[in-house]
Structures are given as C-alpha cells and as structure tokens.
Design a protein around this motif. Structure first.
Motif, mmCIF file in Angstrom:
data_model
loop_
_atom_site.group_PDB
_atom_site.id
_atom_site.type_symbol
_atom_site.label_atom_id
_atom_site.label_comp_id
_atom_site.label_asym_id
_atom_site.label_seq_id
_atom_site.Cartn_x
_atom_site.Cartn_y
_atom_site.Cartn_z
ATOM 1 N N THR A 105 0.854 -1.179 0.000
ATOM 2 C CA THR A 105 0.000 0.000 0.000
ATOM 3 C C THR A 105 0.897 1.238 0.000
ATOM 4 O O THR A 105 2.074 1.158 0.372
ATOM 5 N N PRO A 106 0.372 2.400 -0.385
ATOM 6 C CA PRO A 106 1.184 3.618 -0.308
ATOM 7 C C PRO A 106 1.716 3.890 1.095
ATOM 8 O O PRO A 106 2.864 4.317 1.253
ATOM 9 N N ASP A 107 0.918 3.627 2.112
ATOM 10 C CA ASP A 107 1.386 3.857 3.490
ATOM 11 C C ASP A 107 2.535 2.919 3.831
ATOM 12 O O ASP A 107 3.520 3.324 4.469
ATOM 13 N N ALA A 108 2.430 1.654 3.442
ATOM 14 C CA ALA A 108 3.503 0.703 3.721
ATOM 15 C C ALA A 108 4.770 1.090 2.959
ATOM 16 O O ALA A 108 5.880 1.021 3.501
ATOM 17 N N ALA A 154 9.619 -2.852 -2.261
ATOM 18 C CA ALA A 154 9.832 -1.673 -1.422
ATOM 19 C C ALA A 154 11.162 -1.773 -0.678
ATOM 20 O O ALA A 154 11.933 -0.803 -0.620
ATOM 21 N N TYR A 155 11.430 -2.929 -0.100
ATOM 22 C CA TYR A 155 12.684 -3.137 0.617
ATOM 23 C C TYR A 155 13.864 -3.019 -0.341
ATOM 24 O O TYR A 155 14.868 -2.354 -0.044
ATOM 25 N N GLN A 156 13.746 -3.640 -1.506
ATOM 26 C CA GLN A 156 14.837 -3.601 -2.470
ATOM 27 C C GLN A 156 15.089 -2.176 -2.965
ATOM 28 O O GLN A 156 16.240 -1.745 -3.102
ATOM 29 N N ALA A 157 14.028 -1.431 -3.225
ATOM 30 C CA ALA A 157 14.178 -0.059 -3.696
ATOM 31 C C ALA A 157 14.841 0.821 -2.637
ATOM 32 O O ALA A 157 15.739 1.619 -2.938
#
Length: 227
Positions: free
Chosen positions: A85-88, A135-138
């Motif tokens: 999600t955007p928040d995550a 997200a983590y990778q980015a």
C-alpha cells in the motif's frame, strides 16, 4: 585514543552487535534506537530515525564524531507488489532510506570535524533481485547510492562505506511471510559477522577506505539466495 562512535538502530541485531564490538575495542559508544537500550559500557538513547527533527536534536550535543554506523532497517510481511500500500511503501522508505539520510545530514559537521567514517548497513537485496520485496529492495538500493553519492561529494573529509550483507539471523526474519526454520537460520550470517565488517571499515588508516563491501553466508553463496 578513544573514538566517539554513534550507532543508530542498535537495540538488537546488527546494530547492537556493532555497538558491543566498538565498545570492546575501547571506544566511547552512543547507541540509539526506538526501543530502550540498556547495555553495560554503552550510552543508550531513544530515537526514531524517521523523525528528522528528533535526529537533529540527538546530534546537536556532539562536538565531533569519529564514526557513524547506521543499521536501522525494517521489512514487512505484506511485501509482494500486489500487497503493498502507499502507506507501507512510505514507512519502508522512511526507515531504510530517509532515516540514513537524516543521520548523515545531522552528523555531517561533527564527522567533518573528526575526519570520520560513515558506515551504512544496506543489503545485498539492494543490488540483486530476491524475495525481500520491491519496497525493501528499492529502499536498500537507494541507501547504496546515498552512500556512494555522499562519498563522491565529501572530497575525502568523511569516508563513506556501505555494507551489503546477505541474509543474517536477526529479528527482522520474523517479518517474512514464512519465517525460516532453525536449520535455515544456522546457515546464515550472524550479526557479529557484519559488526566485524563495520569495525574493519572504521579501523582502516585514513589514507584508505572501502566504498562498498558485500558479505554473504558461506553456505548460501549465490547472490540473492536466501533459503
């Protein structure tokens, strides 16, 4: 001569191991994290690295800092692209990328005064695709480039090292959709292995520095392999 070392993200895992390693080397260590830190011979501080005002306030009393070690990081169970999600996404970047920038920004004058060293603990996930999630990778890829860019601009006044560990047996693994088994954990790096790399980078003579260091568990040598 005692060095002043600040470790952020030091309540457990790699950060706590790094704080202990520098303490055992005879340095004065300030360890900061969201959770309270109570460790003999280490000055503990409560800090939310995602709050740039709090990071600036934490840095203000220091005259100079010989080494800044940033190990704060997080991941989430709902990490697949269709689950994000955007928040995550914002929370992931806040801890894994914005936080290291806030720390560098706030401590840079103190590091310049000491001609010090910054060590950012990123992840091999930031350089090679794996199952840790976009997200983590980015965010971890951004932390690698943050370190490279900061080092490029420092003109030698501050050394910047980014460490890319493979999978490490720490609490963050509990945030996997399926946490690893004990047998799998036994094959992984220990937090102390990465802490030793942090100390090695800081201990180098001023004429030398390590821009980037990848450290992998011997039993899981393939880049990106985490099981």
């Amino acid at each position: 001569m005692k060095r002043c070392v600040v470790v952020i993200g030091a309540s457990s895992g790699i950060g706590l191991a790094a704080a202990r390693a520098f303490r055992d080397a005879g340095d004065t260590v300030h360890a900061a994290a969201r959770r309270e830190i109570s460790e003999p011979g280490i000055a503990g501080h409560t800090l939310d690295i995602t709050d740039h005002h709090a990071v600036a306030k934490f840095a203000a009393p220091f005259d100079c800092v010989d080494a800044l070690i940033v190990t704060a990081g997080t991941n989430i169970k709902e990490r697949r692209l269709h689950e994000l999600t955007p928040d995550a996404w914002d929370r992931m970047l806040a801890t894994n990328l914005s936080g290291p920038f806030y720390a560098i920004h706030s401590f840079l004058p103190r590091l310049k005064a000491a001609r010090g060293t910054v060590v950012i603990v990123s992840s091999v996930s930031g350089a090679y695709t794996d199952r840790s999630g976009p997200a983590y990778q980015a965010a971890k890829a951004g932390a690698i480039k943050l370190s490279h860019g900061a080092g490029f601009e420092s003109g030698g006044d501050v050394r910047f090292t980014v460490i890319l560990p493979g999978v490490v047996d720490t609490e963050i693994l509990e945030n996997r959709p399926e946490p690893p088994t004990r047998e799998q954990r036994d094959q992984m790096l220990h937090a102390e292995d990465v802490a030793a790399a942090c100390v090695f980078a800081v201990d180098l003579p001023p004429r030398a520095f390590i821009p980037e260091l990848t450290i992998l568990p011997t039993a899981l040598q393939a880049i990106g392999k985490t099981t």
